[in-house]
Design an enzyme around this catalytic site. Structure first.
Site, PDB file in Angstrom:
ATOM      1  CB  THR A   1      52.853  31.443  17.434  1.00  0.00           C
ATOM      2  OG1 THR A   1      52.565  32.843  17.513  1.00  0.00           O
ATOM      3  CG2 THR A   1      54.162  31.222  16.706  1.00  0.00           C
ATOM      4  CG  ASP A   2      48.406  34.583  17.987  1.00  0.00           C
ATOM      5  OD1 ASP A   2      49.419  34.580  18.709  1.00  0.00           O
ATOM      6  OD2 ASP A   2      47.985  35.598  17.416  1.00  0.00           O
TER       7      ASP A   2
ATOM      8  NE  ARG B   1      41.036  25.947  31.403  1.00  0.00           N
ATOM      9  CZ  ARG B   1      42.097  26.615  30.919  1.00  0.00           C
ATOM     10  NH1 ARG B   1      41.971  27.300  29.792  1.00  0.00           N
ATOM     11  NH2 ARG B   1      43.260  26.574  31.521  1.00  0.00           N
TER      12      ARG B   1
ATOM     13  CB  THR C   1      55.301  35.472  11.870  1.00  0.00           C
ATOM     14  OG1 THR C   1      54.298  36.255  12.534  1.00  0.00           O
ATOM     15  CG2 THR C   1      56.583  36.281  11.808  1.00  0.00           C
TER      16      THR C   1
ATOM     17  CG  ASP D   1      46.440  36.473  11.913  1.00  0.00           C
ATOM     18  OD1 ASP D   1      46.104  35.850  12.934  1.00  0.00           O
ATOM     19  OD2 ASP D   1      47.264  37.400  11.921  1.00  0.00           O
TER      20      ASP D   1
ATOM     21  CB  SER E   1      43.751  35.475  15.088  1.00  0.00           C
ATOM     22  OG  SER E   1      44.907  35.755  15.842  1.00  0.00           O
TER      23      SER E   1
ATOM     24  CB  THR F   1      43.224  22.858  36.414  1.00  0.00           C
ATOM     25  OG1 THR F   1      43.767  23.936  37.191  1.00  0.00           O
ATOM     26  CG2 THR F   1      44.343  22.249  35.593  1.00  0.00           C
ATOM     27  CD  GLN F   2      40.608  29.620  36.087  1.00  0.00           C
ATOM     28  OE1 GLN F   2      41.391  30.455  36.519  1.00  0.00           O
ATOM     29  NE2 GLN F   2      39.302  29.712  36.278  1.00  0.00           N
ATOM     30  CB  CYS F   3      46.978  25.270  37.224  1.00  0.00           C
ATOM     31  SG  CYS F   3      46.286  25.910  38.759  1.00  0.00           S
TER      32      CYS F   3
END
Length: 351
Positions: free
Chosen positions: A97-98, A254, A21, A65, A67, A285-287
């Site tokens: 940013t992705d 994860r 962007t 992009d 992505s 961890t997923q946290c």
């Protein structure tokens, strides 16, 4: 192409646009968004010229992009930096940013013994819109890249993400919002700098290369890795289908909380079978904050007994790209497992 009339002894900065962007500049005459061009950028953001830096520009052709970012793009980007390492004082990368945190993590492992700043930034809205964050993010990234300490050395000597009000270590960062101008956070490591009225650096947190080491590019990445996300109700068939993929060398697992997972025999047996077959499994961890504490709960200890390696407090982005990097060096799964638990570029804060 360089910026007009750089100051005498101005810092030489290579600005690299990969896509995203921030590179979509609004044409002052037509109002249309046009692809990144340094001359057009200077017209839209004349304050950049007032910095007095000697800025050169390279870009991906075509821009992508984020992505679509992959290890081949990371290699191209790292190679651009390595080829310009002696000619430039600093590098600023404009990126979508992705996948920015993945790129920052990958570069931190590929650009070894880094003694110059590689500052990655982007924006949520394009430069040139009435209300946008790209202009400030870009100017701040350039100022951070040009900053020197009292001895004249670069203030920042690592890969970092400059976004919104903070400078984060790249391989400790993750994207936390798709809309907030403060889109990135580092939950397990403090900000390297805060950007308010002034840019305040937290020098004790800034990474430095080991004395006597020389910059080296290690661009090889092995993409034969994957991520397994645990969830309530995961079945043995689903898990084994992933673990038994003959093309995969390793996985980031994860887990829940402090590194916990189901305790059913089939679950730990599937993991142990994969490890015996030569697969590397790293527990992350997923946290968003905290990390894996294998001995805290019996479930985490069971994973260790099955041969799963703790990723401690690494982000998923760091664990995945670090695994790609280490396998890319031709190391065995056992050697990669050992190095996954030791910091290579500040990505681990413990043990």
């Amino acid at each position: 192409m360089t910026s007009p009339e750089p100051a005498q002894n101005a810092p030489k900065i290579l600005l690299i646009y990969t896509g995203g962007t921030i590179g979509m500049i609004e044409d002052a005459h037509t109002g249309a968004l046009v692809p990144f061009d340094l001359a057009h950028l200077m017209e839209n953001v004349p304050k950049i010229g007032r910095l007095g830096y000697d800025i050169s520009h390279e870009q991906f052709n075509p821009p992508i992009d984020s992505s679509n970012m992959n290890p081949a793009h990371w290699k191209a980007l790292a190679t651009m930096i390595a080829e310009g390492y002696d000619a430039y004082d600093a590098f600023v990368v404009l990126h979508g940013t992705d996948t920015m945190a993945y790129t920052a993590s990958a570069l931190s492992f590929m650009l070894q013994n880094l003694a110059k700043p590689v500052i990655i930034t982007g924006s949520q809205l394009p430069i040139g819109e009435i209300r946008e964050d790209g202009t400030e993010n870009l100017i701040t990234a350039l100022q951070i890249a040009a900053a020197r300490d009292a001895s004249g050395a670069p203030r920042v000597q690592e890969v970092a993400i400059s976004f919104g009000r903070h400078l984060w270590r790249g391989n400790c960062s993750t994207k936390v919002s798709s809309t907030n101008f403060g889109a990135f956070r580092s939950f397990n490591f403090p900000a390297l700098a805060d950007m308010d009225l002034h840019i305040t650096y937290h020098d004790k947190f800034l990474l430095r290369p080991e004395p006597g080491t020389a910059f080296k590019l290690e661009a090889a990445m092995d993409d034969a890795v994957g991520v397994i996300w645990l969830y309530p109700g995961i079945t043995e068939n689903v898990l084994r289908a992933q673990l038994e993929n003959e093309h995969a060398k390793g996985f980031v697992l994860r887990t829940f909380g402090a590194g916990n997972a189901p305790t059913e025999t089939w679950f730990t047996s599937a993991l142990a079978d994969a490890v015996r077959a030569g697969k590397l499994i790293v527990n992350v961890t997923q946290c968003p904050a905290g990390g894996v504490e294998e001995k805290r709960y019996a479930t985490g200890d069971a994973l260790a007994q099955a041969g799963v390696v703790s990723g401690y407090d690494m982000t998923c982005e760091a664990a995945l790209t670090k695994m790609m990097h280490l396998f890319g060096q031709g190391l065995t799964a056992a050697d990669v497992a050992q190095q996954m638990q030791a910091p290579l570029a500040g990505e681990l804060t413990r043990p």
